[in-house]
Design an enzyme around this catalytic site. Structure first.
Site, short mmCIF file in Angstrom:
data_model
loop_
_atom_site.label_atom_id
_atom_site.label_comp_id
_atom_site.label_asym_id
_atom_site.label_seq_id
_atom_site.Cartn_x
_atom_site.Cartn_y
_atom_site.Cartn_z
N TYR A 112 -1.99 -1.62 10.80
CA TYR A 112 -2.27 -2.10 9.44
C TYR A 112 -1.12 -1.72 8.51
O TYR A 112 -0.53 -2.56 7.82
CB TYR A 112 -3.59 -1.52 8.91
CG TYR A 112 -3.70 -1.62 7.40
CD1 TYR A 112 -3.93 -2.84 6.78
CD2 TYR A 112 -3.51 -0.49 6.59
CE1 TYR A 112 -3.98 -2.94 5.39
CE2 TYR A 112 -3.55 -0.58 5.21
CZ TYR A 112 -3.80 -1.80 4.61
OH TYR A 112 -3.83 -1.89 3.25
N LYS B 251 2.17 -3.95 6.40
CA LYS B 251 2.61 -3.86 4.99
C LYS B 251 4.11 -3.58 4.92
O LYS B 251 4.83 -4.17 4.13
CB LYS B 251 1.83 -2.75 4.27
CG LYS B 251 0.33 -3.02 4.15
CD LYS B 251 0.03 -4.23 3.31
CE LYS B 251 -1.43 -4.55 3.24
NZ LYS B 251 -1.73 -5.89 2.74
N SER C 106 0.84 -1.19 0.00
CA SER C 106 0.00 0.00 0.00
C SER C 106 0.87 1.25 0.00
O SER C 106 2.00 1.24 0.53
CB SER C 106 -0.86 -0.02 1.27
OG SER C 106 -1.44 1.25 1.50
P1 NAD Z 1 -10.85 -7.26 1.05
O1 NAD Z 1 -11.05 -7.29 2.53
O2 NAD Z 1 -12.03 -7.02 0.19
O3 NAD Z 1 -10.15 -8.64 0.58
C1 NAD Z 1 -9.26 -9.35 1.41
C2 NAD Z 1 -9.75 -10.78 1.46
O4 NAD Z 1 -8.86 -11.53 2.29
C3 NAD Z 1 -11.15 -10.93 2.06
O5 NAD Z 1 -11.97 -11.64 1.18
C4 NAD Z 1 -10.91 -11.70 3.36
O6 NAD Z 1 -12.00 -12.56 3.66
C5 NAD Z 1 -9.63 -12.44 3.07
N1 NAD Z 1 -8.80 -12.77 4.24
C6 NAD Z 1 -8.40 -11.97 5.25
N2 NAD Z 1 -7.64 -12.64 6.11
C7 NAD Z 1 -7.56 -13.92 5.65
C8 NAD Z 1 -6.91 -15.10 6.11
N3 NAD Z 1 -6.22 -15.12 7.23
N4 NAD Z 1 -7.03 -16.23 5.38
C9 NAD Z 1 -7.75 -16.24 4.23
N5 NAD Z 1 -8.39 -15.15 3.76
C10 NAD Z 1 -8.29 -14.00 4.46
O7 NAD Z 1 -9.70 -6.19 0.75
P2 NAD Z 1 -9.22 -5.58 -0.62
O8 NAD Z 1 -9.62 -4.16 -0.65
O9 NAD Z 1 -9.58 -6.46 -1.75
O10 NAD Z 1 -7.66 -5.62 -0.39
C11 NAD Z 1 -6.84 -6.69 -0.83
C12 NAD Z 1 -5.42 -6.46 -0.35
O11 NAD Z 1 -4.95 -5.20 -0.82
C13 NAD Z 1 -5.29 -6.41 1.18
O12 NAD Z 1 -4.08 -7.03 1.55
C14 NAD Z 1 -5.25 -4.93 1.47
O13 NAD Z 1 -4.57 -4.64 2.66
C15 NAD Z 1 -4.49 -4.41 0.27
N6 NAD Z 1 -4.76 -2.99 -0.01
C16 NAD Z 1 -6.05 -2.58 -0.18
C17 NAD Z 1 -6.32 -1.24 -0.42
C18 NAD Z 1 -7.73 -0.73 -0.60
O14 NAD Z 1 -7.93 0.49 -0.59
N7 NAD Z 1 -8.73 -1.58 -0.79
C19 NAD Z 1 -5.26 -0.31 -0.50
C20 NAD Z 1 -3.95 -0.78 -0.33
C21 NAD Z 1 -3.71 -2.13 -0.09
C1 UD1 Z 2 -6.96 4.69 3.89
C2 UD1 Z 2 -5.82 4.26 4.76
C3 UD1 Z 2 -4.84 3.46 3.96
C4 UD1 Z 2 -5.52 2.28 3.31
C5 UD1 Z 2 -6.71 2.77 2.49
C6 UD1 Z 2 -7.52 1.63 1.96
C7 UD1 Z 2 -5.62 5.95 6.52
C8 UD1 Z 2 -4.78 7.06 7.08
N1 UD1 Z 2 -5.19 5.42 5.37
O1 UD1 Z 2 -6.44 5.56 2.88
O2 UD1 Z 2 -3.81 2.98 4.81
O3 UD1 Z 2 -4.61 1.57 2.49
O4 UD1 Z 2 -7.56 3.58 3.29
O5 UD1 Z 2 -8.17 0.96 2.98
O6 UD1 Z 2 -6.64 5.60 7.07
N2 UD1 Z 2 -12.52 11.22 3.75
C9 UD1 Z 2 -13.51 12.13 4.12
N3 UD1 Z 2 -14.68 11.61 4.61
C10 UD1 Z 2 -14.92 10.28 4.75
C11 UD1 Z 2 -13.90 9.38 4.36
C12 UD1 Z 2 -12.69 9.89 3.88
O7 UD1 Z 2 -13.34 13.32 4.02
O8 UD1 Z 2 -16.00 9.89 5.21
C13 UD1 Z 2 -11.27 11.75 3.18
C14 UD1 Z 2 -10.02 11.40 3.97
O9 UD1 Z 2 -9.79 12.36 4.97
C15 UD1 Z 2 -8.96 11.37 2.87
C16 UD1 Z 2 -9.72 10.91 1.63
O10 UD1 Z 2 -11.10 11.14 1.91
O11 UD1 Z 2 -8.48 12.66 2.63
C17 UD1 Z 2 -9.54 9.43 1.32
O12 UD1 Z 2 -9.84 8.66 2.50
P1 UD1 Z 2 -9.96 7.07 2.50
O13 UD1 Z 2 -10.87 6.64 1.42
O14 UD1 Z 2 -10.28 6.63 3.89
O15 UD1 Z 2 -8.51 6.58 2.07
P2 UD1 Z 2 -7.08 6.97 2.69
O16 UD1 Z 2 -7.20 7.62 3.99
O17 UD1 Z 2 -6.32 7.67 1.63
#
Ligand code: NAD
Ligand code: UD1
Length: 331
Positions: A149, A153, A124
């Site tokens: 979290y 990473k 991330s």
């Molecule tokens: P998500 O929660 O939708 O998907 C993660 C999946 O992993 C889920 O289906 C959950 O059931 C499964 N899981 C969790 N722990 C497990 C375990 N111990 N064994 C088996 N399955 C397990 O999340 P996502 O948004 O699809 O994210 C996927 C990956 O990308 C994650 O590692 C997340 O941290 C990373 N990531 C996501 C974002 C984002 O904004 N969505 C941003 C940066 C990184």
């Molecule tokens: C967050 C996490 C990041 C994670 C990502 C995906 C933090 C500091 N970072 O990113 O580690 O990988 O989510 O899960 O939490 N905002 C509002 N109102 C809301 C929600 C968000 O104003 O109700 C604003 C936030 O202040 C930010 C932007 O929208 O400026 C994006 O927020 P968000 O979607 O939560 O993502 P990040 O904070 O960038």
């Protein structure tokens, strides 16, 4: 190729499974369904006409993983499984370190035992902490994460890099995602968090639907063009395509790091306005205090991924908003 997708029924994993199946790869999913539903397997089948193999299992369960690797000759692993709620990780650090770190260690150990040395890891942009400048390049310093979290990473990137140092058979790709939003055009898969969403886009779509009364914008006094936070929103389909590019070009050995972002920063207010323009729905909002841990600006320089993988994000912010809204309406 036969690819094991951990977390494959989750948000990003499911979109990636669709594209893998569409290009003819075989997909084996392992997911414990802690944050997703088994019905996603059928949704993937409906979209692609192919049903991925699905195991409801935990990556902490060594025996289950062993059976999967024994049953299927896995060529590479795309490792999405993990817990990802920032606030919850502050309240439950042990659960987060155990699930994300011990889970990955177990997976890596079983991979090694079965002679599978290719792994793509979901990292991330959070690993950059508070960047000194934007856009963020892969060679910027990492560290300074503000929650468990993010720290999982950071540590996992380090662990995976150490693994390669110890044994050159490993091929590791660390993908630093920026802010994925949007959904598959079929509206069959998308981001569907339980309870009140923490992230911006699912909150906006629920306000649009009337499930939540108004959006709280966390601060308008940041040093950005309109005072609200600036992020690199990327369509989940583009993000999934980034994984396809990686898998297709994966080296036999080494550690590679790529930003997966668009290279454009939009503010929270820009996103709200793009949503209103593309859907015709007004989003009532209120400006509130900053959210602890938030940074002013976070957006990528994605040039390395374009140069080395031939990948770049294609969708506009309006397209992301429209697809997120279509998914919300359909669900
Ligand atoms: P998500 O929660 O939708 O998907 C993660 C999946 O992993 C889920 O289906 C959950 O059931 C499964 N899981 C969790 N722990 C497990 C375990 N111990 N064994 C088996 N399955 C397990 O999340 P996502 O948004 O699809 O994210 C996927 C990956 O990308 C994650 O590692 C997340 O941290 C990373 N990531 C996501 C974002 C984002 O904004 N969505 C941003 C940066 C990184
Ligand atoms: C967050 C996490 C990041 C994670 C990502 C995906 C933090 C500091 N970072 O990113 O580690 O990988 O989510 O899960 O939490 N905002 C509002 N109102 C809301 C929600 C968000 O104003 O109700 C604003 C936030 O202040 C930010 C932007 O929208 O400026 C994006 O927020 P968000 O979607 O939560 O993502 P990040 O904070 O960038």
């Amino acid at each position: 190729m036969r690819i094991l997708v951990t977390g494959g029924t989750g948000y990003i994993g499911s979109h990636t499974c669709v594209q893998l199946l569409e290009q003819g790869d075989e997909v084996v999913i392992v997911d414990n369904l802690s944050n997703s539903k088994e019905s996603v397997v059928s949704a993937i089948e409906k979209i692609t006409g192919k049903r991925p193999v699905f195991y409801r299992a935990d990556i902490l369960d060594r025996e289950a993983l062993d059976t999967i690797f024994y049953t299927h000759k896995i060529d590479a692993v795309i490792h999405f499984a993990g817990l990802k709620a920032v606030g919850e990780s502050v309240a439950k650090p042990l659960e987060y370190y155990h699930n994300n770190i011990t889970g990955t260690l177990t997976l890596l150990d079983v991979m090694r035992e079965h002679g599978c040395f290719k792994i793509v890891f979901s990292s991330s942009a959070t690993v950059y902490g508070t960047p000194a400048s934007v856009p963020i390049r892969e060679d910027f310093p990492t560290g300074g994460t503000t929650n468990p979290y993010g720290t999982t990473k950071l540590y996992l990137e380090r662990i995976l890099s150490d693994l390669y140092v110890s044994d050159k058979r490993w091929s590791v790709v660390l993908l630093r995602y920026f802010n994925p939003i949007g959904a598959h055009e079929s509206c069959l898969i998308g981001d569907n968090p339980n309870g009140i969403p923490n992230n911006l886009m699912p909150y906006v779509t629920r306000v649009a639907k009337g499930t939540l009364p108004k959006l709280c914008i966390y601060g308008n006094d940041y040093p950005t063009h309109d005072g609200t936070g600036v992020r690199d929103f990327i369509h989940v389909e583009d993000l999934a395509a980034g994984h396809i590019a990686v898998v297709n070009k994966m080296a036999d050995s080494g550690v590679k790091v790529y930003n997966l972002g668009t290279g454009v920063g939009y503010s929270v207010l820009d996103l709200v306005q793009a949503f209103e323009r593309s859907t015709g729905i007004k989003i009532p909002y209120e400006i509130t205090d900053r959210r602890p841990g938030d940074i002013a600006e976070c957006w990528s320089d994605p040039a390395k991924a374009e140069r080395e993988l031939g990948w770049r994000a294609k969708h506009t912010l309006e397209e992301m908003c429209r697809s997120a809204w279509n998914f919300e309406k359909a669900n």
